[in-house]
Design an enzyme around this catalytic site. Structure first.
Site, short mmCIF file in Angstrom:
data_model
loop_
_atom_site.label_atom_id
_atom_site.label_comp_id
_atom_site.label_asym_id
_atom_site.label_seq_id
_atom_site.Cartn_x
_atom_site.Cartn_y
_atom_site.Cartn_z
N THR A 45 -62.61 50.49 54.73
CA THR A 45 -63.68 51.39 55.18
C THR A 45 -64.47 51.96 54.02
OG1 THR A 45 -62.24 51.95 57.05
CG2 THR A 45 -64.17 53.34 56.72
N TYR A 133 -50.24 46.89 53.81
CA TYR A 133 -51.36 46.92 54.76
C TYR A 133 -51.54 45.52 55.34
CZ TYR A 133 -56.26 47.68 56.31
OH TYR A 133 -57.42 47.76 57.03
N LYS A 161 -49.06 49.99 57.01
CA LYS A 161 -50.20 50.21 57.90
C LYS A 161 -50.35 48.91 58.68
CE LYS A 161 -55.21 50.87 58.04
NZ LYS A 161 -56.47 50.99 57.25
N ILE A 203 -53.91 55.54 60.03
CA ILE A 203 -54.95 55.56 59.01
C ILE A 203 -56.23 55.19 59.75
CG2 ILE A 203 -55.81 54.52 56.87
CD1 ILE A 203 -52.92 54.22 55.97
#
Length: 294
Positions: A45, A133, A161, A203
């Site tokens: 992001t 992740y 994540k 998250i």
């Protein structure tokens, strides 16, 4: 600090594509006031893919400076090359970051053994807490539960994540990992269900523009109050979905500008401005969520 609502922070830029310190400070203060648990600086992001490594490091350091110890900062440190991921992680060891978020290598699509050796090497050569992740829709490879379980035995690999959106994953991972291994959602639309199944937080992209609401959802969920959590989350469902009509972070940056959190929604190519049709859907979602638009 690694539970509840953690924001995957956007990187505000001016109209020339340079980092906007004023907007970044405003965003950080917004999250502190909203009681966001932590900030992820320069993840997907945050547009890590279109930043140079020097910019990447400088933005994380600026985020730490502006946060000034008031909110934990997690640095994105993933890379295709294992040596680069190690180098970037080591760069932040004395910086004050609370930990690192390390995405699986993308495009080169390693095997499960390659993924294991990649994260093993990072763990053995660095000291910071690592959150794995997994986002196969972007990377082209999937970190499977069995590989996660093997990696969970390294002391500084503290959680994952998980952004597949596949809720069956949480059961598989929970069965295999040690009990204190953190399971964090990376998918806003399914995050509440993820937490009800035993996850510890999210998250979040949505938290960029609905920080208080995401904090409340997570707070209620972690207390086992899913009635109140679902009541708030119901208002945000259109927003969770609308933020991914176009590739992240195109929609969320436009909305952040719309509600006055940043001065410009500038993106770097190959990311392009939000389409008019998407704007309509975003405005509809923000109205349904009952969030104030300035």
């Amino acid at each position: 600090m690694f539970k509840g609502s953690i924001v995957a922070l956007i990187t505000p830029m001016d109209e020339k594509g340079q980092i906007c310190r004023i907007s970044l400070e405003k965003l950080i203060n917004y999250h502190i006031a909203s009681k966001t648990e932590a900030i992820v600086s320069i993840g997907t992001t945050g547009e890590s893919a279109t930043l140079s490594q020097e910019e990447h490091i400088n933005i994380v350091m600026l985020t730490l400076e502006l946060a000034d110890g008031r909110i934990p900062v997690i640095a994105g440190t993933g890379a295709n090359a294992t040596t680069e991921a190690i180098s970037l992680t080591k760069r932040f060891e004395k910086s004050g970051v609370a930990g690192c978020l390390s995405v699986t290598p993308y495009y080169n699509r390693p095997t499960q053994e390659g993924l294991y050796q990649h994260f093993k090497a990072i763990s053995e050569n660095t000291e910071l807490p690592q959150i794995l992740y997994n986002v196969p829709s972007r990377t082209g490879c999937d970190l499977l539960p069995e590989t996660v379980a093997k990696l969970s035995h390294f002391n500084n690999i503290i959680g994952i994540k998980e952004a597949t959106g596949d809720l069956s994953r949480i059961h598989k991972i929970k069965e295999l990992v040690k009990t204190n291994f953190l399971l964090i959602s990376g998918d806003d639309a399914t995050a509440l269900d993820f937490m009800q199944l035993g996850g510890q937080g999210v998250i979040s992209v949505t938290a960029n523009i609905a920080a208080k609401e995401m904090m409340e959802i997570c707070s209620y969920a972690l207390k086992g109050d899913f009635i109140n959590a679902r009541s708030i989350n119901k208002r945000l469902m259109l927003l969770h979905e609308a933020l991914f009509i176009e590739p992240n972070p195109i929609p969320v940056k436009w909305l952040a500008k719309k509600i006055g959190l940043i001065k410009s929604d500038t993106l770097r190519l190959p990311m392009t401005p939000v389409l008019d049709s998407t704007r309509f859907q975003l405005e509809k979602a923000i109205q349904y969520a009952n969030l104030k638009i300035s």
